[in-house]
Design a protein around this motif. Structure first.
Motif, PDB file in Angstrom:
ATOM      1  N   UNK A   1       0.839  -1.206   0.000  1.00 60.82           N
ATOM      2  CA  UNK A   1       0.000   0.000   0.000  1.00 60.82           C
ATOM      3  C   UNK A   1       0.876   1.259   0.000  1.00 60.82           C
ATOM      4  N   UNK A   2       0.499   2.271  -0.777  1.00 60.61           N
ATOM      5  CA  UNK A   2       1.301   3.496  -0.799  1.00 60.61           C
ATOM      6  C   UNK A   2       1.019   4.311   0.469  1.00 60.61           C
ATOM      7  N   UNK A   3       1.997   5.113   0.850  1.00 61.29           N
ATOM      8  CA  UNK A   3       1.838   5.946   2.039  1.00 61.29           C
ATOM      9  C   UNK A   3       0.787   7.014   1.757  1.00 61.29           C
ATOM     10  N   UNK A   4      -0.205   7.170   2.665  1.00 62.12           N
ATOM     11  CA  UNK A   4      -1.193   8.236   2.443  1.00 62.12           C
ATOM     12  C   UNK A   4      -0.529   9.615   2.534  1.00 62.12           C
ATOM     13  N   UNK A   5      -1.154  10.587   1.905  1.00 63.28           N
ATOM     14  CA  UNK A   5      -0.618  11.943   1.961  1.00 63.28           C
ATOM     15  C   UNK A   5      -0.571  12.433   3.418  1.00 63.28           C
ATOM     16  N   UNK A   6      -1.676  12.241   4.092  1.00 65.35           N
ATOM     17  CA  UNK A   6      -1.780  12.718   5.474  1.00 65.35           C
ATOM     18  C   UNK A   6      -2.232  11.559   6.368  1.00 65.35           C
ATOM     19  N   UNK A   7      -1.518  11.386   7.473  1.00 67.18           N
ATOM     20  CA  UNK A   7      -1.893  10.334   8.429  1.00 67.18           C
ATOM     21  C   UNK A   7      -1.970  10.935   9.834  1.00 67.18           C
ATOM     22  N   UNK A   8      -3.082  10.731  10.463  1.00 67.93           N
ATOM     23  CA  UNK A   8      -3.227  11.120  11.866  1.00 67.93           C
ATOM     24  C   UNK A   8      -3.301   9.812  12.634  1.00 67.93           C
ATOM     25  N   UNK A   9      -2.371   9.644  13.572  1.00 65.72           N
ATOM     26  CA  UNK A   9      -2.298   8.340  14.231  1.00 65.72           C
ATOM     27  C   UNK A   9      -2.404   8.467  15.740  1.00 65.72           C
ATOM     28  N   UNK A  10      -3.440   7.881  16.282  1.00 66.64           N
ATOM     29  CA  UNK A  10      -3.611   7.764  17.727  1.00 66.64           C
ATOM     30  C   UNK A  10      -3.395   9.105  18.447  1.00 66.64           C
ATOM     31  N   UNK A  11      -4.039  10.137  17.915  1.00 68.98           N
ATOM     32  CA  UNK A  11      -3.794  11.503  18.393  1.00 68.98           C
ATOM     33  C   UNK A  11      -4.606  11.842  19.656  1.00 68.98           C
ATOM     34  N   UNK A  12      -3.864  12.245  20.675  1.00 65.54           N
ATOM     35  CA  UNK A  12      -4.472  12.739  21.918  1.00 65.54           C
ATOM     36  C   UNK A  12      -4.081  14.205  22.041  1.00 65.54           C
ATOM     37  N   UNK A  13      -5.053  15.087  22.280  1.00 64.33           N
ATOM     38  CA  UNK A  13      -4.708  16.494  22.487  1.00 64.33           C
ATOM     39  C   UNK A  13      -5.462  17.051  23.691  1.00 64.33           C
ATOM     40  N   UNK A  14      -4.886  18.087  24.263  1.00 62.44           N
ATOM     41  CA  UNK A  14      -5.478  18.711  25.454  1.00 62.44           C
ATOM     42  C   UNK A  14      -5.586  20.217  25.292  1.00 62.44           C
ATOM     43  N   UNK A  15      -6.628  20.806  25.848  1.00 57.96           N
ATOM     44  CA  UNK A  15      -6.699  22.249  26.098  1.00 57.96           C
ATOM     45  C   UNK A  15      -6.498  22.386  27.601  1.00 57.96           C
TER      46      UNK A  15
ATOM     47  N   UNK B   1      -8.799  16.944  28.104  1.00 54.69           N
ATOM     48  CA  UNK B   1      -8.439  16.174  26.907  1.00 54.69           C
ATOM     49  C   UNK B   1      -9.590  16.239  25.914  1.00 54.69           C
ATOM     50  N   UNK B   2      -9.300  16.715  24.695  1.00 53.18           N
ATOM     51  CA  UNK B   2     -10.378  16.896  23.705  1.00 53.18           C
ATOM     52  C   UNK B   2     -10.397  15.793  22.652  1.00 53.18           C
ATOM     53  N   UNK B   3      -9.244  15.208  22.355  1.00 57.74           N
ATOM     54  CA  UNK B   3      -9.203  14.079  21.417  1.00 57.74           C
ATOM     55  C   UNK B   3      -8.563  12.903  22.137  1.00 57.74           C
ATOM     56  N   UNK B   4      -9.191  11.747  22.003  1.00 52.76           N
ATOM     57  CA  UNK B   4      -8.711  10.582  22.757  1.00 52.76           C
ATOM     58  C   UNK B   4      -8.273   9.472  21.799  1.00 52.76           C
ATOM     59  N   UNK B   5      -7.211   9.728  21.055  1.00 53.22           N
ATOM     60  CA  UNK B   5      -6.667   8.648  20.215  1.00 53.22           C
ATOM     61  C   UNK B   5      -7.324   8.538  18.852  1.00 53.22           C
ATOM     62  N   UNK B   6      -7.335   9.662  18.135  1.00 58.44           N
ATOM     63  CA  UNK B   6      -7.962   9.674  16.810  1.00 58.44           C
ATOM     64  C   UNK B   6      -6.978   9.216  15.733  1.00 58.44           C
ATOM     65  N   UNK B   7      -7.435   8.354  14.836  1.00 59.19           N
ATOM     66  CA  UNK B   7      -6.604   7.926  13.705  1.00 59.19           C
ATOM     67  C   UNK B   7      -7.414   8.004  12.422  1.00 59.19           C
ATOM     68  N   UNK B   8      -6.818   8.587  11.397  1.00 59.99           N
ATOM     69  CA  UNK B   8      -7.444   8.552  10.066  1.00 59.99           C
ATOM     70  C   UNK B   8      -6.397   8.929   9.021  1.00 59.99           C
ATOM     71  N   UNK B   9      -6.733   8.683   7.773  1.00 59.14           N
ATOM     72  CA  UNK B   9      -5.802   9.014   6.692  1.00 59.14           C
ATOM     73  C   UNK B   9      -6.532   9.776   5.591  1.00 59.14           C
ATOM     74  N   UNK B  10      -5.756  10.532   4.835  1.00 62.66           N
ATOM     75  CA  UNK B  10      -6.279  11.209   3.650  1.00 62.66           C
ATOM     76  C   UNK B  10      -5.297  10.931   2.510  1.00 62.66           C
ATOM     77  N   UNK B  11      -5.797  10.359   1.440  1.00 68.56           N
ATOM     78  CA  UNK B  11      -4.938  10.060   0.289  1.00 68.56           C
ATOM     79  C   UNK B  11      -4.878  11.248  -0.661  1.00 68.56           C
TER      80      UNK B  11
END
Ligand code: ATP
Length: 245
Positions: A1-15, A19-29
């Motif tokens: 499989x080719x590498x996607x243009x954008x990959x978000x992997x297991x993203x946790x973020x805080x303000x 904690x506003x994001x609890x492990x988000x993963x997705x890709x955009x080709x």
């Protein structure tokens, strides 16, 4: 499989401590239209702001996970470099245009960080004024006096003039009358057909799924469903919660 243009992997973020994001993963080709749908406060804008590397306090702080562009982590990159070097532009909710400047001046500012030549910039001006003839007619008008739809056109025009190849749109349908909204989506589709990759976040899930190739459903900071737009439109839970039954 080719590498996607954008990959978000297991993203946790805080303000702060929240904690506003609890492990988000997705890709955009490359060349895809991907949508993130979800209710108010689900974390859609937070996700886009994280990718755009907006500095806190406006954007949240990444505490875990990764964001990769063509396979390389972009965490810690400046927001300016995301635009000038990766050619990814965010069209934020509320548009953030300079109201006291004219349409033309707003577009010009967007070109300042470009590293390519005047010929490419001129080509993109032409493209913006062809896609949005209203902006051409209102070049000399102060932006604060534009209608909501025209301001949205200007915000997208600015992204194009920044030289972007990936456009991230935060609720482009917000505040637009239905006709203008369909016009806007038709124009975005044209851009995609010319090669623009699109990451769209929308509360209007019906509209978003009709427009996108694939989608992800975010609920309180987590991805709860994903698939092609057709699959999501047939998914009983998605139908019930987001598509009005
Ligand atoms: P909307 O469509 O209403 O904009 P959204 O899905 O884009 O919703 P976000 O704006 O990403 O949701 O918000 C995700 C969560 O993070 C929410 O609980 C929100 O209250 C919180 N949040 C967003 N911005 C901040 C901030 N600057 N400080 C603290 N918490 C924030």
């Amino acid at each position: 499989m080719t590498t996607p243009l954008l990959e978000v992997e297991n993203l946790y973020v805080k303000y702060g401590n929240i904690e506003a994001l609890h492990g988000i993963s997705f890709t955009v080709g490359e060349g895809e239209i991907v949508t993130l749908i979800g209710a108010n406060g689900a974390g859609k804008s937070t996700t886009l702001m994280s990718i755009a590397q907006l500095p806190p306090p406006e954007a949240p702080k990444v505490i875990k996970g990764d964001i990769r562009f063509k396979g390389r982590s972009i965490l810690g990159m400046s927001a300016d470099k995301v635009v000038s070097d990766l050619h990814m532009a965010l069209v934020p909710e509320g548009r953030h245009i300079f109201g006291n400047l004219t349409v033309e001046e707003n577009l010009k500012i967007a070109t300042y960080s470009r590293k390519d030549g005047q010929a490419e910039i001129d080509r993109d001006y032409k493209r913006v004024y062809t896609l949005f003839p209203r902006l051409d007619e209102r070049k000399k008008q102060r932006s604060e006096s534009l209608s909501g739809g025209e301001q949205q056109m200007l915000a997208v025009g600015r992204a194009i003039l920044s030289g972007c190849r990936v456009i991230m749109l935060d609720e482009p349908s917000m505040g637009l009358a239905p006709l203008l909204m369909y016009d806007m989506f038709r124009t975005l589709r044209e851009l995609n057909e010319e090669g623009m990759t699109i990451l769209l976040i929308e509360q209007n899930a019906n509209l978003a799924l009709k427009f996108a190739h694939r989608g992800y459903v975010i609920d309180t900071g987590e991805i709860v469903a994903q698939g092609s737009s057709a699959e999501l439109m047939e998914n009983p839970e998605v139908k019930k919660a987001y598509l009005g039954g």
